[in-house]
Design a protein around this motif. Sequence first.
Motif, short mmCIF file in Angstrom:
data_model
loop_
_atom_site.label_atom_id
_atom_site.label_comp_id
_atom_site.label_asym_id
_atom_site.label_seq_id
_atom_site.Cartn_x
_atom_site.Cartn_y
_atom_site.Cartn_z
N LEU A 129 -7.15 3.75 5.94
CA LEU A 129 -8.57 3.79 6.31
C LEU A 129 -9.01 5.13 6.90
N LEU B 128 -8.55 3.50 0.75
CA LEU B 128 -9.09 2.14 0.87
C LEU B 128 -8.27 1.16 0.05
N SER C 193 -5.04 0.41 1.76
CA SER C 193 -5.31 -0.48 2.89
C SER C 193 -5.50 -1.91 2.42
#
Length: 168
Positions: free
Chosen positions: A145, A118, A121
């Motif tokens: 993700l 995460l 990302s």
Amino acid sequence: MGRKEDNQPLECGACRDSLQEYLDGTLEKSISLQLFLHLRDCEECQTEHDELQSMFQLMDSLPEVPLPADFDAKILASVNYEGYRAMESIRRERVPVFLEEAFLPALLRSRITRWGGLGVSALALVSQFTIGGSPYLPVVVAVGLVPEFLVRMQGLGRRFVLAGQTGS
Ligand SMILES: [Zn+2]
């Protein structure tokens, strides 16, 4: 001594593995002879041999006890079929294997991987808008993700399947 070339010296482990067959007299003649020679030279194996032999003799000397006629029936009657049937619903409450948590590699399920993904990302997303567009940044966003996405989709699927089972 002169026969050492044709007769591989037997090791203690192999000797003890074959002791029972040796005592039963079911060994091949050449192997039986190897054991005989080893036992003659190896005190420990000889002791093992003697103990096994006296145990066999003891067992042979025991009177044979006939089984009661209803032996099978008694065993079968002791099996808890009712308990087995009562657990039917628990056994059925199962999800397809790809929805089991263990189906995903532990590394992928770990928090570090999911949160790290995460983070990557988010970082890529921010870079996309601040430093400027780059063709590979959206790919980084998507790849980052993946772990979280897989874990969440699996959890959703599991809940869905289990809800369907209790409803039916
Ligand atoms: Zn030995």
